[in-house]
Design a protein around this motif. Structure first.
Motif, PDB file in Angstrom:
ATOM      1  N   PHE A 136      -8.508  -4.441  -6.676  1.00  0.00           N
ATOM      2  CA  PHE A 136      -9.489  -3.959  -5.703  1.00  0.00           C
ATOM      3  C   PHE A 136      -9.846  -2.493  -5.975  1.00  0.00           C
ATOM      4  CE2 PHE A 136      -6.881  -7.200  -3.512  1.00  0.00           C
ATOM      5  CZ  PHE A 136      -7.869  -8.156  -3.303  1.00  0.00           C
ATOM      6  N   GLN A 137     -10.900  -2.060  -5.278  1.00  0.00           N
ATOM      7  CA  GLN A 137     -11.346  -0.677  -5.430  1.00  0.00           C
ATOM      8  C   GLN A 137     -10.299   0.286  -4.864  1.00  0.00           C
ATOM      9  OE1 GLN A 137     -14.384   0.292  -7.011  1.00  0.00           O
ATOM     10  NE2 GLN A 137     -13.173   2.187  -7.006  1.00  0.00           N
ATOM     11  N   ASN A 138     -10.081   1.352  -5.606  1.00  0.00           N
ATOM     12  CA  ASN A 138      -9.129   2.363  -5.133  1.00  0.00           C
ATOM     13  C   ASN A 138      -9.641   3.040  -3.866  1.00  0.00           C
ATOM     14  OD1 ASN A 138     -11.201   3.697  -6.793  1.00  0.00           O
ATOM     15  ND2 ASN A 138     -10.038   5.564  -6.339  1.00  0.00           N
ATOM     16  N   TYR A 139      -8.728   3.641  -3.133  1.00  0.00           N
ATOM     17  CA  TYR A 139      -9.123   4.402  -1.941  1.00  0.00           C
ATOM     18  C   TYR A 139      -8.222   5.637  -1.828  1.00  0.00           C
ATOM     19  CZ  TYR A 139      -5.075   2.146   0.300  1.00  0.00           C
ATOM     20  OH  TYR A 139      -3.805   1.712   0.608  1.00  0.00           O
ATOM     21  N   PRO A 140      -8.744   6.788  -1.388  1.00  0.00           N
ATOM     22  CA  PRO A 140     -10.183   7.013  -1.206  1.00  0.00           C
ATOM     23  C   PRO A 140     -10.883   7.115  -2.551  1.00  0.00           C
ATOM     24  CG  PRO A 140      -8.986   9.048  -0.888  1.00  0.00           C
ATOM     25  CD  PRO A 140      -7.945   7.985  -1.060  1.00  0.00           C
ATOM     26  N   ASN A 141     -12.189   6.999  -2.543  1.00  0.00           N
ATOM     27  CA  ASN A 141     -12.977   7.108  -3.774  1.00  0.00           C
ATOM     28  C   ASN A 141     -14.387   7.578  -3.422  1.00  0.00           C
ATOM     29  OD1 ASN A 141     -13.394   6.745  -6.638  1.00  0.00           O
ATOM     30  ND2 ASN A 141     -14.716   4.992  -6.108  1.00  0.00           N
ATOM     31  N   PRO A 142     -14.811   8.744  -3.896  1.00  0.00           N
ATOM     32  CA  PRO A 142     -14.108   9.684  -4.779  1.00  0.00           C
ATOM     33  C   PRO A 142     -12.841  10.235  -4.117  1.00  0.00           C
ATOM     34  CG  PRO A 142     -16.464  10.172  -4.654  1.00  0.00           C
ATOM     35  CD  PRO A 142     -16.169   9.180  -3.581  1.00  0.00           C
ATOM     36  N   PHE A 143     -11.987  10.853  -4.928  1.00  0.00           N
ATOM     37  CA  PHE A 143     -10.707  11.340  -4.416  1.00  0.00           C
ATOM     38  C   PHE A 143     -10.378  12.684  -5.035  1.00  0.00           C
ATOM     39  CE2 PHE A 143      -9.873   9.096  -8.309  1.00  0.00           C
ATOM     40  CZ  PHE A 143      -8.872   9.827  -8.947  1.00  0.00           C
ATOM     41  N   ASN A 144      -9.427  13.378  -4.421  1.00  0.00           N
ATOM     42  CA  ASN A 144      -8.907  14.644  -4.940  1.00  0.00           C
ATOM     43  C   ASN A 144      -7.662  15.026  -4.142  1.00  0.00           C
ATOM     44  OD1 ASN A 144      -8.624  17.166  -6.234  1.00  0.00           O
ATOM     45  ND2 ASN A 144      -9.890  18.171  -4.682  1.00  0.00           N
ATOM     46  N   PRO A 145      -6.487  15.108  -4.742  1.00  0.00           N
ATOM     47  CA  PRO A 145      -6.209  14.769  -6.150  1.00  0.00           C
ATOM     48  C   PRO A 145      -5.576  13.387  -6.274  1.00  0.00           C
ATOM     49  CG  PRO A 145      -4.429  16.080  -5.290  1.00  0.00           C
ATOM     50  CD  PRO A 145      -5.372  15.877  -4.142  1.00  0.00           C
ATOM     51  N   GLU A 146      -5.253  12.715  -5.129  1.00  0.00           N
ATOM     52  CA  GLU A 146      -4.482  11.484  -5.189  1.00  0.00           C
ATOM     53  C   GLU A 146      -5.298  10.308  -4.687  1.00  0.00           C
ATOM     54  OE1 GLU A 146      -1.092  12.192  -2.745  1.00  0.00           O
ATOM     55  OE2 GLU A 146      -2.254  12.409  -0.903  1.00  0.00           O
ATOM     56  N   THR A 147      -4.871   9.107  -5.138  1.00  0.00           N
ATOM     57  CA  THR A 147      -5.549   7.898  -4.701  1.00  0.00           C
ATOM     58  C   THR A 147      -4.590   6.719  -4.781  1.00  0.00           C
ATOM     59  OG1 THR A 147      -7.554   6.562  -4.999  1.00  0.00           O
ATOM     60  CG2 THR A 147      -6.425   7.269  -6.992  1.00  0.00           C
ATOM     61  N   TRP A 148      -4.962   5.626  -4.073  1.00  0.00           N
ATOM     62  CA  TRP A 148      -4.147   4.408  -4.086  1.00  0.00           C
ATOM     63  C   TRP A 148      -4.967   3.281  -4.697  1.00  0.00           C
ATOM     64  CZ3 TRP A 148      -3.576   8.291  -0.766  1.00  0.00           C
ATOM     65  CH2 TRP A 148      -2.286   8.697  -0.428  1.00  0.00           C
ATOM     66  N   ILE A 149      -4.295   2.442  -5.483  1.00  0.00           N
ATOM     67  CA  ILE A 149      -4.972   1.352  -6.202  1.00  0.00           C
ATOM     68  C   ILE A 149      -4.415   0.024  -5.673  1.00  0.00           C
ATOM     69  CG2 ILE A 149      -5.390   0.301  -8.450  1.00  0.00           C
ATOM     70  CD1 ILE A 149      -4.938   3.104  -9.679  1.00  0.00           C
ATOM     71  N   PRO A 150      -5.186  -0.703  -4.855  1.00  0.00           N
ATOM     72  CA  PRO A 150      -4.703  -1.959  -4.276  1.00  0.00           C
ATOM     73  C   PRO A 150      -4.953  -3.155  -5.209  1.00  0.00           C
ATOM     74  CG  PRO A 150      -6.798  -1.362  -3.313  1.00  0.00           C
ATOM     75  CD  PRO A 150      -6.468  -0.276  -4.296  1.00  0.00           C
ATOM     76  N   PHE A 151      -4.108  -4.161  -5.052  1.00  0.00           N
ATOM     77  CA  PHE A 151      -4.263  -5.390  -5.852  1.00  0.00           C
ATOM     78  C   PHE A 151      -3.507  -6.504  -5.154  1.00  0.00           C
ATOM     79  CE2 PHE A 151      -0.607  -3.022  -7.308  1.00  0.00           C
ATOM     80  CZ  PHE A 151       0.399  -3.971  -7.433  1.00  0.00           C
ATOM     81  N   GLN A 152      -3.631  -7.718  -5.675  1.00  0.00           N
ATOM     82  CA  GLN A 152      -2.857  -8.849  -5.182  1.00  0.00           C
ATOM     83  C   GLN A 152      -2.479  -9.739  -6.364  1.00  0.00           C
ATOM     84  OE1 GLN A 152      -5.696 -10.588  -2.445  1.00  0.00           O
ATOM     85  NE2 GLN A 152      -6.324 -12.157  -3.927  1.00  0.00           N
ATOM     86  N   LEU A 153      -1.333 -10.436  -6.207  1.00  0.00           N
ATOM     87  CA  LEU A 153      -0.792 -11.286  -7.273  1.00  0.00           C
ATOM     88  C   LEU A 153      -0.639 -12.709  -6.764  1.00  0.00           C
ATOM     89  CD1 LEU A 153       2.035  -8.917  -8.578  1.00  0.00           C
ATOM     90  CD2 LEU A 153      -0.282  -9.187  -9.516  1.00  0.00           C
ATOM     91  N   ALA A 154      -1.140 -13.654  -7.546  1.00  0.00           N
ATOM     92  CA  ALA A 154      -0.951 -15.066  -7.201  1.00  0.00           C
ATOM     93  C   ALA A 154       0.421 -15.560  -7.631  1.00  0.00           C
ATOM     94  CB  ALA A 154      -2.042 -15.915  -7.846  1.00  0.00           C
ATOM     95  N   LYS A 184      -4.318 -16.995  -3.503  1.00  0.00           N
ATOM     96  CA  LYS A 184      -4.615 -18.101  -4.399  1.00  0.00           C
ATOM     97  C   LYS A 184      -4.966 -17.610  -5.793  1.00  0.00           C
ATOM     98  CE  LYS A 184      -6.257 -21.155  -0.713  1.00  0.00           C
ATOM     99  NZ  LYS A 184      -7.399 -21.973  -0.197  1.00  0.00           N
ATOM    100  N   PHE A 185      -5.317 -16.324  -5.881  1.00  0.00           N
ATOM    101  CA  PHE A 185      -5.665 -15.778  -7.195  1.00  0.00           C
ATOM    102  C   PHE A 185      -5.288 -14.304  -7.211  1.00  0.00           C
ATOM    103  CE2 PHE A 185      -9.280 -15.488  -4.370  1.00  0.00           C
ATOM    104  CZ  PHE A 185      -9.673 -14.168  -4.494  1.00  0.00           C
ATOM    105  N   SER A 186      -5.077 -13.783  -8.390  1.00  0.00           N
ATOM    106  CA  SER A 186      -4.787 -12.362  -8.565  1.00  0.00           C
ATOM    107  C   SER A 186      -6.100 -11.585  -8.577  1.00  0.00           C
ATOM    108  CB  SER A 186      -4.031 -12.123  -9.873  1.00  0.00           C
ATOM    109  OG  SER A 186      -2.781 -12.789  -9.853  1.00  0.00           O
ATOM    110  N   ALA A 187      -6.031 -10.318  -8.106  1.00  0.00           N
ATOM    111  CA  ALA A 187      -7.255  -9.517  -8.041  1.00  0.00           C
ATOM    112  C   ALA A 187      -6.909  -8.034  -8.051  1.00  0.00           C
ATOM    113  CB  ALA A 187      -8.053  -9.865  -6.790  1.00  0.00           C
TER     114      ALA A 187
END
Length: 734
Positions: A643-661, A638-641
């Motif tokens: 979210f917190q990346n995971y893992p966090n803290p990280f080394n050297p890579e991480t994923w950044i989640p989100f959603q789109l309305a 219903k709305f865009s958002a």
């Protein structure tokens, strides 16, 4: 001990000298009195009356003898002193030691020296201690027999007051069975002992107490046998009523005969002391071997049972399905060689194994080492290190077809004990009825931490007790409602992990075993998982699907790195799951599942899940792993958002989640704490939906726009998607 004429004696104190490695003084007695002295009672080590004192120092090999009241003994006078020695257990035939007397007062030899004589050890013997099995204290009286394999008694001896025994008159190199019996105890055995031997210790189990009442019934026989031979003096007959109450016990005093008082229940008390009119009484020889048919108890009755035969073999029938089975026996086979026990199913089994804990009593007698013991029908017999199948362990067996194994053997004692060592043990379950797990393991409460069972896919229990086949586990560290092993089944075996050693004794009290509720199985009907004996548990109580806790009926599946489906489970409790993930079976050419250390991928209702925790497969592991997944095909936010990346803290890579309305062109920019743009991730035009899993979320490899690794620190990521933008903080920690 007489002082020869013409020999000067300095005092009335002497020392008898002997070899302490061979002899130890047990007792000294004065049997004749010096002229002019009065007779006194014989005492223990120390003072004997008023005129004679003795003291033994077995570590030094000396006994001090002192005649008080005179400065010295007169020449020609005498005193008869008897000394009782115990011969060392390791004293071998042909060995000897000299016995002599010295003047104790001046610590010098009498002149001329007096040679008492020479002790020769000429008997071949077997020796040791007799101990109470419950208190570990010495049993102080009783009889010891040395028997040949055919039962012939070769020699007998009595137990010494300190619990030791030494049985002589044996032949060097011959093999004997040592039997010990004592009033108030069941007889004990030490089998296959070669003469000479020492430290052959035997434990005797006390006969349970019987409550004597004013109602009794006698049973007797003058023709009582055990497997064709007369019962032996010292054997014990025990009587039990239908409730398992021990209501009579009698020691055999004449070979082949017994008479036992069997007591009835006292109606004036609330306790159950024994039998009632018409009860069938089970008579056991040495609390192990029953007699059938069972005589009926009648108040004030006296019955000659005629010919009584104890210890007839009992048949155990074990159902085995095609594939893997974890089974156990309820009878002890008389011949325990693998091929002999399994002869009724010859041609239908291909592999058998068990596990020997480092503390297992079989180490040193049957096996030289602990660990896995296996038998493979396809390899040379001399390479198979599984030597026997018994009733004291559980066993894995792989079958090519469904069969029933029939085994004849002796029943286990009602109070049979299983010694469990720290770590893993593979145990049997011999009771005839299923039992609640916690009741069955009450004797090792506080010591067992993990229990594993296994149900063959064709097991009759599937559909009656369990909805699914395969592994069933109990873990002390997870919530009770997630344990799918809550009862033990007859003829099945179980892995038990112990935090400390313990003795397992199954309860004889009836305890209802619950039926296992595993949830609706319809969603799993089309999911084909191949259970193997190798598995790892994953579980959690806080997992989600579509942002809400897991619900009963949700389905969790697991795949190995080759894409092989190796686990499936239906959720039974909100937010929680238990999933058995199976490993590959090395005995087949197929790939059934994971291998040690392999990463597992999880799905919830067909959607790939984000796993927070350890996803590496480990045999017999129990891993808490939080899962979350989104149904991106059906869910439009219903709305865009952001979210917190995971893992966090990280080394050297991480994923950044989100959603789109709404559909949008998406860019994610990464800045350092100075506000400098470090990296720009252009994701292109994306459809409305949820982008949380690793295969959908934005990915940053920890490099800047020039491809260089950035340093540790705080970074900010900003999403721009149409009119929507948002920012969050993340930490790179090397």
């Amino acid at each position: 001990m007489t002082i020869p004429e013409g020999i000067k004696v300095f005092s009335g104190q002497f020392t008898l000298v002997y070899d302490p490695e061979m002899l130890s003084c047990q007792e000294v007695q004065v049997s004749e009195v010096l002229e002019g002295y009065s007779q006194v009672p014989e005492g223990e080590n120390g003072e004997d009356g008023a005129y004679f004192v003795w003291n033994a120092d077995n570590s030094a090999g000396k006994i001090k003898l002192a005649f008080a009241g005179k400065e010295h003994l007169q020449t020609g006078s005498g005193e008869l002193v008897k000394v009782k020695f115990r011969v060392a257990d390791d004293c071998q035939s042909g060995s000897s030691c000299e016995l002599g007397i010295a003047d104790a007062l001046f610590n010098e030899d009498i002149i001329p020296s007096i040679d008492v004589g020479t002790f020769f050890c000429s008997e071949i013997s077997i020796s040791g201690m007799v101990l109470d099995a419950e208190t570990n204290q010495p049993v102080t009286e009783g009889t010891v027999e040395a028997r040949r394999a055919d039962g012939t008694i070769v020699s007998t001896s009595e137990i010494n007051p300190d619990g030791s025994y030494r049985i002589t008159g044996l032949s060097e190199g011959e093999i004997y069975d040592i039997r010990v019996y004592s009033t108030g105890y069941f007889p004990g055995w030490a089998e296959d002992k070669q003469a000479p031997s020492s430290n052959v210790n035997i434990e005797l189990t006390p006969v349970p107490q019987v409550t004597v009442t004013n109602v009794v019934c006698d049973f007797w026989s003058t023709n009582a046998n055990f497997r064709g031979n007369p019962i032996m003096v010292g054997d014990v007959i025990v009587a039990k009523d239908p409730d398992g109450v021990i209501c009579g016990a009698a020691t055999v005093i004449e070979e082949g005969a017994f008479s036992i008082h069997v007591y009835g229940d006292d109606a004036t008390t609330a306790d159950d002391e024994g039998a009632q009119d018409g009860d069938a009484i089970t008579l056991y020889l040495n609390n192990m071997y029953p007699y059938t048919p069972e005589p009926k108890w009648t108040q004030n009755g006296s019955f000659d049972l005629g010919e009584v035969n104890f210890g007839g073999p009992i048949r155990d029938e074990i159902w085995l399905g095609q594939g893997w089975n974890l089974f156990s026996l309820s009878v002890q086979p008389r011949e325990r060689e693998v091929t002999v026990v399994l002869e009724p199913i010859s041609g239908a089994y291909v592999y058998v194994s068990t596990f020997i804990n480092p503390a297992d009593p079989l180490i040193g007698s049957v096996y030289d080492s602990s660990g896995a013991k296996t038998f493979d029908i396809n390899r040379p017999s001399f390479l198979n290190d599984l030597k026997e199948i018994d009733a004291y362990h559980g066993f894995w067996i792989k079958m090519t077809e469904e069969r029933t194994l029939e085994v004849e053997g002796d029943p286990l004692p009602a109070d049979v004990q299983f010694a469990l060592g720290e770590g893993w043990n593979l145990v049997p379950y011999p009771p005839e009825e299923p039992m609640d797990l916690t009741a069955a393991f009450s004797s090792i409460q506080g010591s067992y931490i993990y229990v594993i069972g296994f149900i063959n896919p064709s097991d009759p229990l599937v559909g009656q007790v369990y909805n699914t086949a395969g592994a069933k586990t109990w873990d002390i560290s997870r919530p009770t409602f997630l344990n799918d092993l809550t009862r033990l089944e007859p003829d099945h075996g179980y892995w038990v992990k112990m935090s400390s050693p313990g003795t397992l004794t199954y309860s004889t009290q009836p305890n209802p075993a619950p039926r296992i509720a595993e949830g609706r199985m319809r969603p799993l009907e089309e999911i084909k998982v191949k259970p193997t004996p190798f598995f790892c548990d994953f579980w959690d109580t806080e997992s989600e699907f579509n942002g809400r806790p897991l619900r009963p009926g949700d389905v969790i599946t697991a795949y190995d790195s080759n894409g092989v489906l190796c686990g499936a489970a239906v959720v039974r409790h909100e937010g929680a799951y238990l999933l058995h993930v199976y490993g590959d079976d090395p005995k087949t050419p197929e790939d059934e599942g994971a291998e040690e250390g392999e990463e597992i991928t999880f799905y919830i209702n067909g959607e790939k899940a984000i796993a927070t925790g350890n996803t590496a497969w480990s045999e017999r592991g129990s891993i808490k792993l939080t899962l979350s997944a989104w149904d991106v095909k059906r869910l439009k936010p219903k709305f865009s958002a952001l979210f917190q990346n995971y893992p966090n803290p990280f080394n050297p890579e991480t994923w950044i989640p989100f959603q789109l309305a709404q559909d949008a062109d998406v860019v994610i920019e990464i800045y350092d704490v100075t506000g400098s743009l470090i990296r720009k991730l252009t994701l292109g035009r994306l459809k409305a939906g949820v982008y949380k899993s690793r295969d959908r979320a934005a990915y940053w490899d920890g490099r800047d726009n020039l491809g260089q690794r950035v340093g540790s620190g705080v970074y900010f990521y900003v999403i721009k998607a149409g009119r929507f933008s948002d920012a969050r903080k993340m930490i790179l920690l090397k």
